[in-house]
Design a protein around this motif. Sequence first.
Motif, PDB file in Angstrom:
ATOM      1  N   THR A   1       0.831  -1.211   0.000  1.00 11.70           N
ATOM      2  CA  THR A   1       0.000   0.000   0.000  1.00 11.70           C
ATOM      3  C   THR A   1       0.865   1.260   0.000  1.00 11.70           C
ATOM      4  O   THR A   1       1.983   1.259   0.524  1.00 11.70           O
ATOM      5  N   ILE A   2       0.336   2.315  -0.593  1.00 16.06           N
ATOM      6  CA  ILE A   2       1.037   3.600  -0.518  1.00 16.06           C
ATOM      7  C   ILE A   2       0.673   4.283   0.808  1.00 16.06           C
ATOM      8  O   ILE A   2      -0.331   3.935   1.434  1.00 16.06           O
ATOM      9  N   LYS A   3       1.496   5.225   1.221  1.00 16.68           N
ATOM     10  CA  LYS A   3       1.193   5.968   2.457  1.00 16.68           C
ATOM     11  C   LYS A   3       0.101   6.993   2.200  1.00 16.68           C
ATOM     12  O   LYS A   3       0.106   7.666   1.154  1.00 16.68           O
ATOM     13  N   LEU A   4      -0.798   7.140   3.170  1.00 19.60           N
ATOM     14  CA  LEU A   4      -1.865   8.141   3.054  1.00 19.60           C
ATOM     15  C   LEU A   4      -1.303   9.524   2.765  1.00 19.60           C
ATOM     16  O   LEU A   4      -1.874  10.283   1.989  1.00 19.60           O
ATOM     17  N   VAL A   5      -0.195   9.851   3.396  1.00 19.73           N
ATOM     18  CA  VAL A   5       0.395  11.175   3.224  1.00 19.73           C
ATOM     19  C   VAL A   5       0.811  11.406   1.764  1.00 19.73           C
ATOM     20  O   VAL A   5       0.798  12.534   1.267  1.00 19.73           O
ATOM     21  N   ASP A   6       1.127  10.308   1.055  1.00 18.31           N
ATOM     22  CA  ASP A   6       1.493  10.429  -0.363  1.00 18.31           C
ATOM     23  C   ASP A   6       0.252  10.488  -1.262  1.00 18.31           C
ATOM     24  O   ASP A   6       0.337  10.935  -2.414  1.00 18.31           O
ATOM     25  N   ALA A   7      -0.880  10.033  -0.734  1.00 12.34           N
ATOM     26  CA  ALA A   7      -2.133  10.102  -1.500  1.00 12.34           C
ATOM     27  C   ALA A   7      -2.752  11.496  -1.429  1.00 12.34           C
ATOM     28  O   ALA A   7      -3.444  11.931  -2.355  1.00 12.34           O
ATOM     29  N   LEU A   8      -2.480  12.205  -0.344  1.00 10.51           N
ATOM     30  CA  LEU A   8      -3.131  13.501  -0.101  1.00 10.51           C
ATOM     31  C   LEU A   8      -2.923  14.520  -1.228  1.00 10.51           C
ATOM     32  O   LEU A   8      -3.886  15.168  -1.651  1.00 10.51           O
ATOM     33  N   PRO A   9      -1.704  14.663  -1.761  1.00 11.96           N
ATOM     34  CA  PRO A   9      -1.531  15.639  -2.858  1.00 11.96           C
ATOM     35  C   PRO A   9      -2.148  15.177  -4.187  1.00 11.96           C
ATOM     36  O   PRO A   9      -2.174  15.931  -5.148  1.00 11.96           O
ATOM     37  N   ARG A  10      -2.636  13.926  -4.224  1.00  9.14           N
ATOM     38  CA  ARG A  10      -3.124  13.345  -5.478  1.00  9.14           C
ATOM     39  C   ARG A  10      -4.656  13.276  -5.545  1.00  9.14           C
ATOM     40  O   ARG A  10      -5.204  12.588  -6.408  1.00  9.14           O
ATOM     41  N   VAL A  11      -5.335  13.995  -4.659  1.00  4.95           N
ATOM     42  CA  VAL A  11      -6.805  13.918  -4.598  1.00  4.95           C
ATOM     43  C   VAL A  11      -7.451  14.149  -5.964  1.00  4.95           C
ATOM     44  O   VAL A  11      -8.417  13.473  -6.335  1.00  4.95           O
ATOM     45  N   SER A  12      -6.902  15.084  -6.723  1.00  8.18           N
ATOM     46  CA  SER A  12      -7.495  15.420  -8.026  1.00  8.18           C
ATOM     47  C   SER A  12      -7.492  14.241  -9.002  1.00  8.18           C
ATOM     48  O   SER A  12      -8.274  14.215  -9.953  1.00  8.18           O
TER      49      SER A  12
ATOM     50  N   THR B   1      -4.102  12.918   8.626  1.00  3.75           N
ATOM     51  CA  THR B   1      -3.976  12.838   7.163  1.00  3.75           C
ATOM     52  C   THR B   1      -5.257  12.286   6.552  1.00  3.75           C
ATOM     53  O   THR B   1      -5.751  12.782   5.535  1.00  3.75           O
ATOM     54  N   SER B   2      -5.815  11.265   7.191  1.00  2.10           N
ATOM     55  CA  SER B   2      -7.078  10.688   6.723  1.00  2.10           C
ATOM     56  C   SER B   2      -8.198  11.727   6.770  1.00  2.10           C
ATOM     57  O   SER B   2      -8.978  11.861   5.820  1.00  2.10           O
ATOM     58  N   LEU B   3      -8.260  12.483   7.859  1.00  3.19           N
ATOM     59  CA  LEU B   3      -9.295  13.507   8.000  1.00  3.19           C
ATOM     60  C   LEU B   3      -9.139  14.601   6.932  1.00  3.19           C
ATOM     61  O   LEU B   3     -10.131  15.077   6.367  1.00  3.19           O
ATOM     62  N   ALA B   4      -7.898  14.947   6.623  1.00  2.00           N
ATOM     63  CA  ALA B   4      -7.637  15.942   5.565  1.00  2.00           C
ATOM     64  C   ALA B   4      -8.033  15.397   4.196  1.00  2.00           C
ATOM     65  O   ALA B   4      -8.579  16.117   3.347  1.00  2.00           O
ATOM     66  N   LEU B   5      -7.777  14.121   3.995  1.00  4.05           N
ATOM     67  CA  LEU B   5      -8.133  13.453   2.739  1.00  4.05           C
ATOM     68  C   LEU B   5      -9.645  13.450   2.534  1.00  4.05           C
ATOM     69  O   LEU B   5     -10.152  13.803   1.469  1.00  4.05           O
TER      70      LEU B   5
ATOM     71  N   LYS C   1     -15.044  12.252  13.079  1.00  2.00           N
ATOM     72  CA  LYS C   1     -14.321  13.490  13.406  1.00  2.00           C
ATOM     73  C   LYS C   1     -14.071  14.372  12.182  1.00  2.00           C
ATOM     74  O   LYS C   1     -13.483  15.447  12.294  1.00  2.00           O
ATOM     75  N   ALA C   2     -14.518  13.934  11.034  1.00  3.24           N
ATOM     76  CA  ALA C   2     -14.278  14.684   9.796  1.00  3.24           C
ATOM     77  C   ALA C   2     -15.139  15.947   9.751  1.00  3.24           C
ATOM     78  O   ALA C   2     -16.275  15.950  10.231  1.00  3.24           O
ATOM     79  N   THR C   3     -14.573  16.996   9.181  1.00  3.34           N
ATOM     80  CA  THR C   3     -15.296  18.272   9.072  1.00  3.34           C
ATOM     81  C   THR C   3     -15.178  18.822   7.653  1.00  3.34           C
ATOM     82  O   THR C   3     -14.306  18.422   6.878  1.00  3.34           O
ATOM     83  N   THR C   4     -16.043  19.785   7.349  1.00  6.66           N
ATOM     84  CA  THR C   4     -15.899  20.564   6.117  1.00  6.66           C
ATOM     85  C   THR C   4     -14.778  21.577   6.333  1.00  6.66           C
ATOM     86  O   THR C   4     -14.291  21.756   7.457  1.00  6.66           O
TER      87      THR C   4
END
Length: 234
Positions: free
Chosen positions: A82-93, A115-119, A142-145
């Motif tokens: 698996t890739i790290k969540l932190v590496d997935a975050l910049p790839r949301v698009s 990181t998950s919450l930011a994702l 715990k996720a927010t807008t």
Amino acid sequence: MASKVLIVLTSQDKIPANGNPTGWFLPEFAHPWDVLHRKVELTIASPKGGEAPLDPGSIKMFEEDAVSMKFLKEQYSLWKNTIKLVDALPRVSEFDALFYVGGHGPMYDLHYDPTSLALIQAFSAAKKVVAAVCHGPTVFVKATTKSGEPLLSNATVTGFSNVEEDQAGMTSVMPYMLEDELNKVTSGQYVKADEPWAEKVVVSKTADGAILITGQNPASGAGVGKEILKALAI
């Protein structure tokens, strides 16, 4: 071009209260994968990257389930690398949907993981599909807008029920009860199947208008996969 789905697995391999092994739950990855993999491109991530721990109890429990056993035998590379969540975050698009596999593991790491919450926030703000099954919906508690509103504030959701947790014999070692937490954050809009362990899949909206798909238990995995495809118009 094929739609892309980011699947997130837990990195938690032990129940802190008793040291027993935990992780992600076999049918809750196997069945959605079976529905999705021919139709979309899949990328698998976890908080720590590398091998995401499979709950050994789920192998034993679903040894008669042909889909789970075939997946276990043939798809090890999916959760080994698996890739790290932190590496997935910049790839949301790059992605069209985000899906969290259940198991007890997410109750301990992904529930709080920044990181998950930011994702989740980024996917929801971009009106992409966000989905989870069984204990997976703990990731939304715990996720927010971006403006700080609870992501589930106007949502109808499901997830592993208190009765199911009791029947699984796990209530005493849980840090919180998922049904209770989902009820709190949605102001009582948690729903469940008429019978424990029966399939229940709910499609709703996040507070910022993204499609939210939740499944109650292992029986709901394939149904969540089908709703993801429907939401992506595939």
